[in-house]
Design an enzyme around this catalytic site. Structure first.
Site, PDB file in Angstrom:
ATOM      1  N   GLU A 214      45.787  49.097  43.762  1.00  0.00           N
ATOM      2  CA  GLU A 214      44.918  48.791  42.633  1.00  0.00           C
ATOM      3  C   GLU A 214      43.885  47.734  43.020  1.00  0.00           C
ATOM      4  OE1 GLU A 214      47.387  48.573  39.143  1.00  0.00           O
ATOM      5  OE2 GLU A 214      45.967  47.217  38.193  1.00  0.00           O
TER       6      GLU A 214
ATOM      7  N   ARG B 138      47.819  44.997  43.382  1.00  0.00           N
ATOM      8  CA  ARG B 138      49.218  45.434  43.417  1.00  0.00           C
ATOM      9  C   ARG B 138      49.322  46.862  43.925  1.00  0.00           C
ATOM     10  NH1 ARG B 138      49.984  44.843  36.852  1.00  0.00           N
ATOM     11  NH2 ARG B 138      48.153  46.021  36.301  1.00  0.00           N
TER      12      ARG B 138
ATOM     13  N   ASP C 140      48.110  45.351  24.192  1.00  0.00           N
ATOM     14  CA  ASP C 140      49.210  46.123  24.774  1.00  0.00           C
ATOM     15  C   ASP C 140      49.366  47.411  23.959  1.00  0.00           C
ATOM     16  OD1 ASP C 140      49.901  44.440  26.832  1.00  0.00           O
ATOM     17  OD2 ASP C 140      51.290  43.269  25.620  1.00  0.00           O
TER      18      ASP C 140
ATOM     19  N   ARG D 168      61.152  31.562  32.345  1.00  0.00           N
ATOM     20  CA  ARG D 168      62.476  31.287  31.810  1.00  0.00           C
ATOM     21  C   ARG D 168      63.373  30.623  32.835  1.00  0.00           C
ATOM     22  NH1 ARG D 168      62.612  37.421  32.225  1.00  0.00           N
ATOM     23  NH2 ARG D 168      61.638  37.894  30.241  1.00  0.00           N
TER      24      ARG D 168
ATOM     25  N   ARG E 146      36.496  44.189  33.026  1.00  0.00           N
ATOM     26  CA  ARG E 146      36.932  44.385  34.405  1.00  0.00           C
ATOM     27  C   ARG E 146      37.273  45.854  34.545  1.00  0.00           C
ATOM     28  NH1 ARG E 146      35.513  41.404  38.257  1.00  0.00           N
ATOM     29  NH2 ARG E 146      37.435  41.627  39.469  1.00  0.00           N
TER      30      ARG E 146
ATOM     31  N   ARG F 256      50.809  35.555  28.602  1.00  0.00           N
ATOM     32  CA  ARG F 256      51.454  36.864  28.529  1.00  0.00           C
ATOM     33  C   ARG F 256      52.718  36.916  29.374  1.00  0.00           C
ATOM     34  NH1 ARG F 256      48.592  41.509  27.514  1.00  0.00           N
ATOM     35  NH2 ARG F 256      49.442  42.553  29.331  1.00  0.00           N
TER      36      ARG F 256
ATOM     37  N   TYR G 192      42.300  42.675  24.489  1.00  0.00           N
ATOM     38  CA  TYR G 192      43.304  42.919  25.540  1.00  0.00           C
ATOM     39  C   TYR G 192      44.610  43.313  24.836  1.00  0.00           C
ATOM     40  CZ  TYR G 192      45.746  41.782  30.005  1.00  0.00           C
ATOM     41  OH  TYR G 192      46.473  41.805  31.169  1.00  0.00           O
TER      42      TYR G 192
HETATM   43  N1  UDP Z   1      49.567  37.180  36.867  1.00  0.00           N
HETATM   44  C1  UDP Z   1      49.661  36.404  37.994  1.00  0.00           C
HETATM   45  N2  UDP Z   1      50.478  36.816  39.014  1.00  0.00           N
HETATM   46  C2  UDP Z   1      51.205  37.936  38.944  1.00  0.00           C
HETATM   47  C3  UDP Z   1      51.117  38.728  37.783  1.00  0.00           C
HETATM   48  C4  UDP Z   1      50.282  38.331  36.759  1.00  0.00           C
HETATM   49  O1  UDP Z   1      49.014  35.383  38.094  1.00  0.00           O
HETATM   50  O2  UDP Z   1      51.913  38.247  39.902  1.00  0.00           O
HETATM   51  C5  UDP Z   1      48.659  36.732  35.783  1.00  0.00           C
HETATM   52  C6  UDP Z   1      47.254  37.260  35.952  1.00  0.00           C
HETATM   53  O3  UDP Z   1      46.372  36.254  35.510  1.00  0.00           O
HETATM   54  C7  UDP Z   1      47.216  38.429  35.007  1.00  0.00           C
HETATM   55  C8  UDP Z   1      48.105  37.947  33.864  1.00  0.00           C
HETATM   56  O4  UDP Z   1      49.096  37.186  34.531  1.00  0.00           O
HETATM   57  O5  UDP Z   1      45.912  38.677  34.548  1.00  0.00           O
HETATM   58  C9  UDP Z   1      48.703  39.050  33.045  1.00  0.00           C
HETATM   59  O6  UDP Z   1      49.459  39.904  33.852  1.00  0.00           O
HETATM   60  P1  UDP Z   1      50.040  41.281  33.344  1.00  0.00           P
HETATM   61  O7  UDP Z   1      50.936  41.780  34.389  1.00  0.00           O
HETATM   62  O8  UDP Z   1      50.535  41.090  31.957  1.00  0.00           O
HETATM   63  O9  UDP Z   1      48.702  42.131  33.313  1.00  0.00           O
HETATM   64  P2  UDP Z   1      48.472  43.696  33.115  1.00  0.00           P
HETATM   65  O10 UDP Z   1      49.738  44.398  33.450  1.00  0.00           O
HETATM   66  O11 UDP Z   1      48.024  43.861  31.704  1.00  0.00           O
HETATM   67  O12 UDP Z   1      47.389  43.975  34.095  1.00  0.00           O
END
Ligand code: UDP
Length: 370
Positions: free
Chosen positions: A304, A278, A354, A174, A247, A170, A352
């Site tokens: 969170e 976060r 979006d 880059r 989760r 996801r 999962y």
């Molecule tokens: N992830 C990570 N470090 C970060 C942010 C995301 O390892 O700083 C990984 C983590 O495994 C997470 C996945 O990337 O479950 C998807 O993150 P995303 O931010 O897309 O998740 P969401 O916003 O849906 O919680």
């Protein structure tokens, strides 16, 4: 008598309700919560729209979805650029040249690519079988250790080598100086909040809140020809084949007497010791850092905390590992036999999703309904 009873006033339910009403159907929407909008629900606190069930940043490449959703509300031009905090060291996300420069001191894309390739070779991974191997082969071991491992294991409560690789795909990687998290043509946050968006979608549609479908199923089923069910699929069948894992997330919200807590909407704490994953500072979703409103003397933040779902908690993320996928497939077989009921959305399809994908799937489904 209604043509459709829609269980759940989140995005999937709201899109179906809106489309079916436009097609001349008589609709009743119910939700067990005392508010609409499901997990995109926002609440105005001191002039700031707080994302009560976690940050939602709308992004899509699908023109149909964008044109559809912007009929109901105006969106701002928010660009998601989260910052990763690893024990006080800050890194840019998603993984890009700023991240690689900070991590290794590399300056050119060629140097960064070389470094990643070296680390991938060292790890000896050819075909990534799980999230850990996928992450190392995408960005190398250093970034995996500092920015992925701790965060992911906190978020999912499982070791990275037991998690599916797709989760990490996801995240874009880059070799450019681009901090825009999403590779999406259209993105933004609804001005006035997501609750307003869903309210506008549900205009003129009967909505009953605080109604628990599964508790009053027999009575409610009599009210409509067809049902669109967006709750958890395993709960619908009374967990007869076992429980699907989710989760859950808990938020600690604080209203602070300061104009600016962290200077960004999202800061990820990627070490394993910090108990939260976060911190979201909600005002930055709405007011550009240089725009009107950023001088509000107060700010709202949410820490969170991720946890394993247990009955009574809010389910957030489906755990799409092999065991759960296999169980879901069995529930899906049962669901296909329920001729009166359509299962949709993140919980109904155990996916999962979006937001844009949920909207698209509801649009496509609604097209087939009569
Ligand atoms: N992830 C990570 N470090 C970060 C942010 C995301 O390892 O700083 C990984 C983590 O495994 C997470 C996945 O990337 O479950 C998807 O993150 P995303 O931010 O897309 O998740 P969401 O916003 O849906 O919680």
């Amino acid at each position: 008598m209604y043509d459709y009873l829609i269980v759940g006033a989140g995005l999937y339910g709201a899109v179906c309700a809106e489309r079916l009403k436009a097609a001349g159907k008589n609709i009743l929407v119910i939700d067990k919560r005392d508010h609409i909008a499901g997990n995109v629900y926002t609440e105005n606190i001191e002039g700031i729209n707080v994302h009560k069930y976690g940050a939602h940043i709308f992004h899509t490449n699908d023109k149909r979805v964008w044109e559809y959703i912007t009929r109901f509300i105006e969106f701002n031009r928010f660009t998601n650029s989260p910052v990763a905090n690893f024990k006080g060291e800050l890194f840019s996300l998603p993984f890009n040249m700023y991240t690689f420069n900070k991590m290794w001191g590399v300056v050119t894309p060629e140097e960064a690519a070389k470094k990643i390739e070296e680390q991938r070779k060292e790890a000896g991974i050819t075909e990534p079988k799980n999230l850990e191997e996928q992450a190392i082969s995408l960005v190398g071991r250093d970034i995996y250790e500092k920015l992925i491992k701790g965060y992911t294991e906190k978020q999912w409560g499982r070791p990275c080598n037991e998690l599916p690789a797709f989760i990490i795909k996801r995240l874009p990687v880059r070799l450019t100086f681009d901090n825009n998290y999403f590779n999406a043509l259209y993105q933004g946050i609804p001005i006035g909040g997501y609750t307003k968006l869903v309210e506008n979608m549900l205009q003129g549609i009967e909505v009953r809140l605080g109604v628990d479908y599964l508790k009053e199923k027999a009575e409610l089923d009599k009210l409509a020809e067809k049902i669109i069910y967006t709750g958890p699929i395993d709960a619908y069948f009374d967990f007869s084949l076992g429980t699907l894992e989710y989760r859950s997330v808990r938020f600690e919200n604080e209203l602070l007497d300061m104009p600016n807590f962290q200077g960004n909407a999202a800061v990820n704490y990627t070490d394993s010791e910090t108990p939260y994953t976060r911190i979201i500072e909600h005002k930055w979703f709405e007011f550009g850092k240089d725009a009107e409103g950023n001088d509000l003397p107060k700010t709202v933040i949410s820490k969170e905390y991720s946890s394993e779902w247990k009955p009574g908690d809010e389910p957030y993320y489906p755990v799409n590992d092999d065991r759960n996928q296999a169980l879901y497939a069995k529930y899906k077989e049962l669901a296909d036999k329920e001729s009166k009921v359509i299962f949709g959305g993140r919980l109904g399809e155990y996916k999962y999703y979006d937001m844009d994908a949920v909207i698209l799937s509801a649009l496509v489904k609604s097209d087939t309904l009569e």
